[in-house]
Design an enzyme around this catalytic site. Structure first.
Site, PDB file in Angstrom:
ATOM      1  N   HIS A  73      84.642 104.483  15.839  1.00 53.61           N
ATOM      2  CA  HIS A  73      85.839 104.114  16.310  1.00 53.61           C
ATOM      3  C   HIS A  73      86.569 103.124  15.323  1.00 53.61           C
ATOM      4  O   HIS A  73      87.779 103.479  15.177  1.00 53.61           O
ATOM      5  CB  HIS A  73      85.758 103.601  17.783  1.00 53.61           C
ATOM      6  CG  HIS A  73      87.152 103.403  18.394  1.00 53.61           C
ATOM      7  ND1 HIS A  73      87.684 104.234  19.064  1.00 53.61           N
ATOM      8  CD2 HIS A  73      87.982 102.270  18.389  1.00 53.61           C
ATOM      9  CE1 HIS A  73      88.992 104.003  19.463  1.00 53.61           C
ATOM     10  NE2 HIS A  73      88.982 102.643  18.902  1.00 53.61           N
ATOM     11  N   GLU A  74      85.717 102.201  15.006  1.00 53.33           N
ATOM     12  CA  GLU A  74      86.440 100.928  14.416  1.00 53.33           C
ATOM     13  C   GLU A  74      86.609 101.473  12.868  1.00 53.33           C
ATOM     14  O   GLU A  74      87.685 101.058  12.093  1.00 53.33           O
ATOM     15  CB  GLU A  74      85.482  99.806  14.481  1.00 53.33           C
ATOM     16  CG  GLU A  74      85.480  99.166  15.779  1.00 53.33           C
ATOM     17  CD  GLU A  74      86.900  98.591  16.165  1.00 53.33           C
ATOM     18  OE1 GLU A  74      87.722  98.002  15.366  1.00 53.33           O
ATOM     19  OE2 GLU A  74      87.391  99.011  17.175  1.00 53.33           O
ATOM     20  N   HIS A  77      89.853 103.398  12.663  1.00 54.11           N
ATOM     21  CA  HIS A  77      91.094 102.493  12.334  1.00 54.11           C
ATOM     22  C   HIS A  77      91.343 102.057  10.993  1.00 54.11           C
ATOM     23  O   HIS A  77      92.519 102.165  10.557  1.00 54.11           O
ATOM     24  CB  HIS A  77      90.964 101.382  13.449  1.00 54.11           C
ATOM     25  CG  HIS A  77      91.372 101.630  14.883  1.00 54.11           C
ATOM     26  ND1 HIS A  77      92.494 102.285  15.244  1.00 54.11           N
ATOM     27  CD2 HIS A  77      90.802 101.608  15.901  1.00 54.11           C
ATOM     28  CE1 HIS A  77      92.567 102.202  16.506  1.00 54.11           C
ATOM     29  NE2 HIS A  77      91.501 102.000  17.128  1.00 54.11           N
ATOM     30  N   GLU A 144      94.649 105.036  18.951  1.00 52.44           N
ATOM     31  CA  GLU A 144      93.477 104.854  19.725  1.00 52.44           C
ATOM     32  C   GLU A 144      93.024 106.392  19.696  1.00 52.44           C
ATOM     33  O   GLU A 144      91.817 106.749  19.859  1.00 52.44           O
ATOM     34  CB  GLU A 144      93.534 104.501  20.970  1.00 52.44           C
ATOM     35  CG  GLU A 144      93.720 102.829  21.021  1.00 52.44           C
ATOM     36  CD  GLU A 144      92.566 102.294  20.466  1.00 52.44           C
ATOM     37  OE1 GLU A 144      91.298 102.648  21.112  1.00 52.44           O
ATOM     38  OE2 GLU A 144      92.825 101.133  19.416  1.00 52.44           O
TER      39      GLU A 144
END
Length: 215
Positions: A73-74, A77, A144
């Site tokens: 997820h990070e 980004h 997100e």
């Protein structure tokens, strides 16, 4: 353990971008995976591949699969340049950029059509419009959603079961209580996110099964 997961996610990111003819998205990345001894429930990835986990988030991760959820997820980004996207959203509210350029990043704003085609193909999503940008959050709903989609893909390609992501986000939501952990202040964990993850799961699970041969 964090470094071991990080290296596997790194490889899946590189393989994915190469397969989509967009390896230049990580040109100049110098990957690092670090752990800070702190009770803070947090993790982040800077543009350039600098990843940090705080020990406070590890109990919620539970194991390598949980770490892969956060890591994927990070890193997503950072790959998507969401810091630059926030700046472009600010320009949009001033009428400087068109809706089609939102989510493409300030550095790419002078090549909107070319870049839009690349990223829409990469994410499999439509670019956000002025009507659904809303107020600017540290990470917007569209950001997100992009990070969730790519994060599931990266962890599945790395051989981690993407179904773990749903349980992880449920744990994060339960851990929030009256005052959510710092990580949740920029990463909303709610029923909507879980519902979205469930919709994304068939594709991610197919990748995992193809990669590992497991069901």
């Amino acid at each position: 353990m964090v470094k071991r997961v990080g290296l596997r996610i790194k490889k899946s990111v590189e393989d994915y971008l190469r397969a989509n003819n967009y390896s230049q998205a990580i040109d100049g990345f110098q990957w690092e995976f670090n752990v800070i001894d702190s009770k803070t429930v947090n993790a982040w990835c800077m543009p350039g591949g600098k990843v940090v986990f705080y020990t406070g988030i590890l109990p919620l991760c539970k194991d390598e699969n949980g770490i892969a959820v956060v890591m994927g997820h990070e890193v997503s980004h950072a790959i998507a340049s969401h810091g630059a996207e926030r700046m472009s959203q600010g320009l949009l509210t001033q009428g400087v950029l068109t809706a089609g350029q939102v989510g493409l990043g300030v550095a790419m704003a002078n090549k909107p059509q070319e870049t839009q085609n690349i990223w829409m193909g990469l994410f499999g999503m439509a670019a956000p419009t002025a009507a659904n940008v809303g107020y600017i959050l540290p990470n917007s709903r569209n950001q997100e959603s992009e990070a969730d989609r790519l994060g599931l893909t990266f962890m599945a390609m790395a051989g981690y079961d993407p179904r773990v992501a749903i349980d992880f986000w449920k744990r994060m939501a339960a851990a929030g209580g009256a005052k959510p952990p710092q990580w949740l202040s920029t990463h909303p964990a709610d029923n909507t996110r879980v519902s979205n993850l469930e919709k994304l799961m068939p594709d991610a699970l197919a990748i995992y099964q193809k990669t590992t041969g497991k069901q």
